[in-house]
Write a protein that holds these residues in place. Structure first.
Motif, PDB file in Angstrom:
ATOM      1  N   GLY A  23       0.862  -1.235   0.082  1.00 45.32           N
ATOM      2  CA  GLY A  23      -0.123   0.096  -0.019  1.00 45.32           C
ATOM      3  C   GLY A  23       0.812   1.361  -0.039  1.00 45.32           C
ATOM      4  N   VAL A  24       1.714   1.358   0.647  1.00 48.52           N
ATOM      5  CA  VAL A  24       2.617   2.542   0.907  1.00 48.52           C
ATOM      6  C   VAL A  24       3.648   2.611  -0.586  1.00 48.52           C
ATOM      7  N   SER A  25       3.978   1.563  -0.975  1.00 44.99           N
ATOM      8  CA  SER A  25       4.788   1.768  -2.365  1.00 44.99           C
ATOM      9  C   SER A  25       3.807   1.979  -3.408  1.00 44.99           C
ATOM     10  N   ALA A  26       2.474   1.672  -3.276  1.00 41.31           N
ATOM     11  CA  ALA A  26       1.619   2.188  -4.510  1.00 41.31           C
ATOM     12  C   ALA A  26       1.294   3.354  -4.277  1.00 41.31           C
ATOM     13  N   TYR A  27       1.181   4.012  -2.677  1.00 41.67           N
ATOM     14  CA  TYR A  27       1.012   5.342  -2.739  1.00 41.67           C
ATOM     15  C   TYR A  27       1.906   6.391  -3.123  1.00 41.67           C
ATOM     16  N   PHE A  28       3.433   6.100  -2.855  1.00 45.33           N
ATOM     17  CA  PHE A  28       4.337   6.686  -3.400  1.00 45.33           C
ATOM     18  C   PHE A  28       4.486   6.683  -4.963  1.00 45.33           C
ATOM     19  N   ALA A  29       4.265   5.585  -5.500  1.00 44.61           N
ATOM     20  CA  ALA A  29       4.278   5.333  -6.804  1.00 44.61           C
ATOM     21  C   ALA A  29       3.087   6.293  -7.540  1.00 44.61           C
ATOM     22  N   PHE A  30       2.034   6.246  -7.045  1.00 38.67           N
ATOM     23  CA  PHE A  30       0.870   7.145  -7.530  1.00 38.67           C
ATOM     24  C   PHE A  30       1.075   8.522  -7.286  1.00 38.67           C
ATOM     25  N   ARG A  31       1.760   8.905  -6.220  1.00 39.75           N
ATOM     26  CA  ARG A  31       2.234  10.412  -5.889  1.00 39.75           C
ATOM     27  C   ARG A  31       3.336  10.952  -7.038  1.00 39.75           C
ATOM     28  N   SER A  32       4.363   9.980  -7.227  1.00 40.44           N
ATOM     29  CA  SER A  32       5.312  10.327  -8.215  1.00 40.44           C
ATOM     30  C   SER A  32       4.880  10.492  -9.735  1.00 40.44           C
ATOM     31  N   HIS A  33       3.987   9.390 -10.084  1.00 39.51           N
ATOM     32  CA  HIS A  33       3.277   9.590 -11.368  1.00 39.51           C
ATOM     33  C   HIS A  33       2.535  10.821 -11.474  1.00 39.51           C
ATOM     34  N   SER A  34       1.747  11.536 -10.398  1.00 38.24           N
ATOM     35  CA  SER A  34       0.995  12.534 -10.531  1.00 38.24           C
ATOM     36  C   SER A  34       1.874  13.805 -10.592  1.00 38.24           C
ATOM     37  N   SER A  35       2.877  13.743 -10.015  1.00 42.49           N
ATOM     38  CA  SER A  35       3.785  14.980  -9.972  1.00 42.49           C
ATOM     39  C   SER A  35       4.675  14.852 -11.292  1.00 42.49           C
ATOM     40  N   VAL A  36       4.907  13.837 -12.110  1.00 40.76           N
ATOM     41  CA  VAL A  36       5.486  13.729 -13.439  1.00 40.76           C
ATOM     42  C   VAL A  36       4.525  14.447 -14.269  1.00 40.76           C
ATOM     43  N   ILE A  37       3.259  13.911 -14.167  1.00 44.15           N
ATOM     44  CA  ILE A  37       2.024  14.432 -15.188  1.00 44.15           C
ATOM     45  C   ILE A  37       1.909  16.019 -15.068  1.00 44.15           C
ATOM     46  N   GLU A  38       1.837  16.348 -13.637  1.00 43.14           N
ATOM     47  CA  GLU A  38       1.784  17.758 -13.322  1.00 43.14           C
ATOM     48  C   GLU A  38       2.776  18.704 -13.778  1.00 43.14           C
ATOM     49  N   SER A  39       4.087  18.209 -13.561  1.00 41.94           N
ATOM     50  CA  SER A  39       5.221  18.822 -14.327  1.00 41.94           C
ATOM     51  C   SER A  39       5.353  18.967 -15.482  1.00 41.94           C
ATOM     52  N   SER A  40       5.185  17.940 -16.203  1.00 43.13           N
ATOM     53  CA  SER A  40       4.915  17.866 -17.425  1.00 43.13           C
ATOM     54  C   SER A  40       4.086  18.729 -18.196  1.00 43.13           C
ATOM     55  N   THR A  41       2.897  18.996 -17.601  1.00 46.66           N
ATOM     56  CA  THR A  41       2.210  19.911 -18.109  1.00 46.66           C
ATOM     57  C   THR A  41       2.330  21.453 -17.646  1.00 46.66           C
ATOM     58  N   VAL A  42       3.019  21.582 -16.642  1.00 51.09           N
ATOM     59  CA  VAL A  42       3.528  22.895 -16.246  1.00 51.09           C
ATOM     60  C   VAL A  42       4.550  23.465 -17.289  1.00 51.09           C
ATOM     61  N   VAL A  43       5.674  22.410 -17.424  1.00 48.01           N
ATOM     62  CA  VAL A  43       6.651  22.681 -18.189  1.00 48.01           C
ATOM     63  C   VAL A  43       6.241  23.122 -19.818  1.00 48.01           C
ATOM     64  N   ALA A  44       5.397  22.149 -20.391  1.00 48.06           N
ATOM     65  CA  ALA A  44       4.816  22.273 -21.699  1.00 48.06           C
ATOM     66  C   ALA A  44       4.260  23.940 -21.692  1.00 48.06           C
ATOM     67  N   ARG A  45       3.340  23.905 -20.820  1.00 44.80           N
ATOM     68  CA  ARG A  45       2.671  25.332 -21.066  1.00 44.80           C
ATOM     69  C   ARG A  45       3.619  26.318 -21.052  1.00 44.80           C
ATOM     70  N   ALA A  46       4.672  26.609 -19.984  1.00 46.70           N
ATOM     71  CA  ALA A  46       5.614  27.559 -19.854  1.00 46.70           C
ATOM     72  C   ALA A  46       6.424  27.671 -21.283  1.00 46.70           C
ATOM     73  N   LEU A  47       6.766  26.552 -21.659  1.00 49.03           N
ATOM     74  CA  LEU A  47       7.554  26.759 -22.886  1.00 49.03           C
ATOM     75  C   LEU A  47       6.858  26.990 -24.164  1.00 49.03           C
ATOM     76  N   GLY A  48       5.567  26.798 -24.207  1.00 47.89           N
ATOM     77  CA  GLY A  48       4.598  27.315 -25.007  1.00 47.89           C
ATOM     78  C   GLY A  48       4.399  28.734 -24.939  1.00 47.89           C
ATOM     79  N   VAL A  49       4.076  29.293 -23.789  1.00 49.72           N
ATOM     80  CA  VAL A  49       3.989  30.924 -23.924  1.00 49.72           C
ATOM     81  C   VAL A  49       5.139  31.427 -24.095  1.00 49.72           C
ATOM     82  N   GLU A  50       6.255  30.972 -23.860  1.00 46.58           N
ATOM     83  CA  GLU A  50       7.642  31.500 -23.964  1.00 46.58           C
ATOM     84  C   GLU A  50       7.919  31.466 -25.479  1.00 46.58           C
ATOM     85  N   GLU A  51       7.653  30.450 -26.094  1.00 38.63           N
ATOM     86  CA  GLU A  51       7.736  30.390 -27.675  1.00 38.63           C
ATOM     87  C   GLU A  51       6.669  31.252 -28.765  1.00 38.63           C
ATOM     88  N   GLN A  52       5.571  31.303 -28.053  1.00 38.49           N
ATOM     89  CA  GLN A  52       4.530  32.205 -28.579  1.00 38.49           C
ATOM     90  C   GLN A  52       4.962  33.748 -28.480  1.00 38.49           C
TER      91      GLN A  52
END
Length: 312
Positions: A61-90
């Motif tokens: 359970g603890v391993s699954a929780y940390f894996a889920f948090r890591s996955h969510s952080s990666v997805i959220e970070s990818s969204t933030v980075v893509a958006r920031a790079l997109g605004v900068e390019e525009q």
């Protein structure tokens, strides 16, 4: 009638809901108590197996929780980075088109050549879509609302100023053409446009830096928790192994000779004292129990003294 009946129904249902909640709570407490009592009264071997299974499930359970948090952080970070790079390019694309349009307009005012006017018209037509792309990317973002609103006004003023100058160009060879093309108002508008554009770009870069700092804190927190959990897991595994070894020793049946009273251990027949020392690392000494001492005293004081000297 329905408006007056509804409050009565809800008021009457409130005690029933409360009673049902208390009933479920009592049933849950009773079930938990029964499970704990059953767990406590389990044989040692089954208790050890149950605790091991419980800790294994907890580990998953603890391993699954940390894996889920890591996955969510990666997805959220990818969204933030893509958006920031997109605004900068525009923003950089907008500045490039605006600078080229401004240069083409000034070149037309100085030379009256048609190719510069065509270049200005083409670039000016591509500025409006660039602004719409930036508006869509920064919609609902309070970080850029003021800067983008001001940027849009400044771009419109600059294009309007150039269009007005092109509509009334100076005569070819007129000395005022340079003054018209390089007027202070146009230069000030371009500087203000670049200022607000770079403020938006730097805002996105600051957001990326903040996101990176948050991820670093989360990573350190997760590493600390995983380290603590690994340490607990290691201690529990060691304790479980130790208990299993001790229980296997305790549950082993000792074979005792019915005539010599020696005990068989690893192929050897040992005395009771040797068996204690060899198997359990217990050293023994000899004495006399109070019951035997009373018997010997009753039989003969001399025999008791002799037995005491022999034991010594």
């Amino acid at each position: 009638m329905s408006a007056t009946a509804e409050p009565r129904t809800s008021a009457a249902g409130a005690p029933a809901i409360e009673t049902r909640a208390r009933k479920y709570f009592s049933a849950g407490c009773a079930a938990s108590r029964t499970a704990l009592e059953a767990l406590v009264h389990l044989p040692p071997t089954r208790l050890l197996v149950a605790l091991s299974a419980l800790f294994l499930v907890l580990s998953w359970g603890v391993s699954a929780y940390f894996a889920f948090r890591s996955h969510s952080s990666v997805i959220e970070s990818s969204t933030v980075v893509a958006r920031a790079l997109g605004v900068e390019e525009q923003m950089q694309r907008l500045l490039m088109r605006l600078d080229r349009a401004d240069a083409a307009g000034r070149a037309f005012l100085l030379t009256q050549r048609r190719e510069y006017l065509d270049g200005y018209d083409e670039l000016a037509a591509r500025i409006a879509p660039a602004l719409e792309d930036i508006a869509a990317s920064t919609a609902g973002d309070p970080l850029h609302q003021d800067d983008f609103a001001r940027l849009r006004v400044l771009v419109a003023e600059r294009l309007e100023l150039i269009s007005g100058q092109i509509a009334r160009p100076p005569a070819p060879g007129d000395a005022s053409a340079f003054i018209v093309a390089m007027n202070e108002r146009g230069i000030a508008l371009m500087e203000a446009i670049h200022l607000h554009a770079w403020r938006m770009i730097h805002g996105e870069q600051a957001r990326l830096a903040q996101r990176q700092a948050e991820l670093s804190v989360r990573a350190r927190f997760g590493s600390a928790w995983l380290g603590l959990f690994f340490a607990i897991n290691t201690v529990f595994a060691g304790v479980t192994l130790l208990l299993a070894v001790r229980m296997s020793r305790l549950h082993r049946i000792a074979k005792i000779c019915a005539w010599s009273r020696t005990i068989e251990y690893e192929g050897e027949w040992l005395s009771f004292e040797q068996y204690l020392e060899r198997r359990f690392k217990i050293r023994s000494s000899h004495g006399i129990s109070p019951g035997e001492a009373a018997k010997l005293t009753a039989q003969s004081p001399a025999a008791f003294a002799k037995s005491a000297d022999t034991a010594a």
